[in-house]
Scaffold this motif. Structure first.
Motif, PDB file in Angstrom:
ATOM      1  N   GLU A 119      60.544  10.340  74.477  1.00 57.20           N
ATOM      2  CA  GLU A 119      59.984  10.199  73.134  1.00 57.20           C
ATOM      3  C   GLU A 119      58.796  11.139  73.010  1.00 57.20           C
ATOM      4  O   GLU A 119      57.974  11.235  73.923  1.00 57.20           O
ATOM      5  N   ASP A 143      56.884  16.418  65.632  1.00 58.57           N
ATOM      6  CA  ASP A 143      58.050  15.570  65.887  1.00 58.57           C
ATOM      7  C   ASP A 143      57.677  14.234  66.522  1.00 58.57           C
ATOM      8  O   ASP A 143      58.506  13.592  67.170  1.00 58.57           O
ATOM      9  N   LYS A 175      59.990  10.944  67.589  1.00 54.52           N
ATOM     10  CA  LYS A 175      61.410  11.254  67.760  1.00 54.52           C
ATOM     11  C   LYS A 175      61.816  11.053  69.212  1.00 54.52           C
ATOM     12  O   LYS A 175      61.042  11.301  70.132  1.00 54.52           O
ATOM     13  N   ARG A 176      63.051  10.595  69.384  1.00 52.34           N
ATOM     14  CA  ARG A 176      63.609  10.422  70.726  1.00 52.34           C
ATOM     15  C   ARG A 176      64.788  11.352  70.903  1.00 52.34           C
ATOM     16  O   ARG A 176      65.495  11.663  69.949  1.00 52.34           O
ATOM     17  N   GLY A 177      64.994  11.773  72.134  1.00 60.06           N
ATOM     18  CA  GLY A 177      66.126  12.642  72.421  1.00 60.06           C
ATOM     19  C   GLY A 177      66.346  12.778  73.907  1.00 60.06           C
ATOM     20  O   GLY A 177      65.502  12.398  74.722  1.00 60.06           O
ATOM     21  N   VAL A 215      64.758  18.003  68.881  1.00 59.81           N
ATOM     22  CA  VAL A 215      63.300  18.049  68.745  1.00 59.81           C
ATOM     23  C   VAL A 215      62.838  19.503  68.776  1.00 59.81           C
ATOM     24  O   VAL A 215      63.379  20.316  69.510  1.00 59.81           O
TER      25      VAL A 215
END
Length: 107
Positions: A12, A18, A21-23, A40
């Protein structure tokens, strides 16, 4: 400095445009202390066409982000956390969640 983030980790973003945001980590760049996270820090690149390979145009892709701007998300408690290291009974060094104590490494 040792990177506590590995390829495939869910992270995160904790600061910047950003934030929140999680990715999934697609690539780790330890020499630059950066990571590339899915979805991201998207940037637009102008790409020239190569007749046999690809079309030209404006493509959008992920750019590297500093590793200090992301935190690992624990798969057990689903919270962002700091990462610690400890040894298992069979002597293997694994990463664990500092909040709940669960092991983060799957293998």
């Amino acid at each position: 400095m040792r990177m506590r983030i590995k390829k495939g980790d869910l992270v995160e973003v904790i600061s910047g445009k950003d934030k929140g945001k999680r990715g999934k980590v697609l690539r780790v760049l330890p020499k630059e202390d950066k990571v590339i996270v899915e979805g991201v820090n998207m940037v637009k690149r102008h790409q020239r066409p190569i007749p046999q390979l690809r079309e030209g145009g404006i493509i959008e892709r992920e750019a590297p982000i500093y590793a200090c701007k992301v935190m690992v998300v624990c798969p057990a408690c689903d919270k962002r956390t700091r990462v610690g290291y400890r040894f298992t009974e069979d002597g293997k060094k694994v990463r664990y969640c500092k909040k709940c104590g669960e092991i983060i490494d799957k293998d």
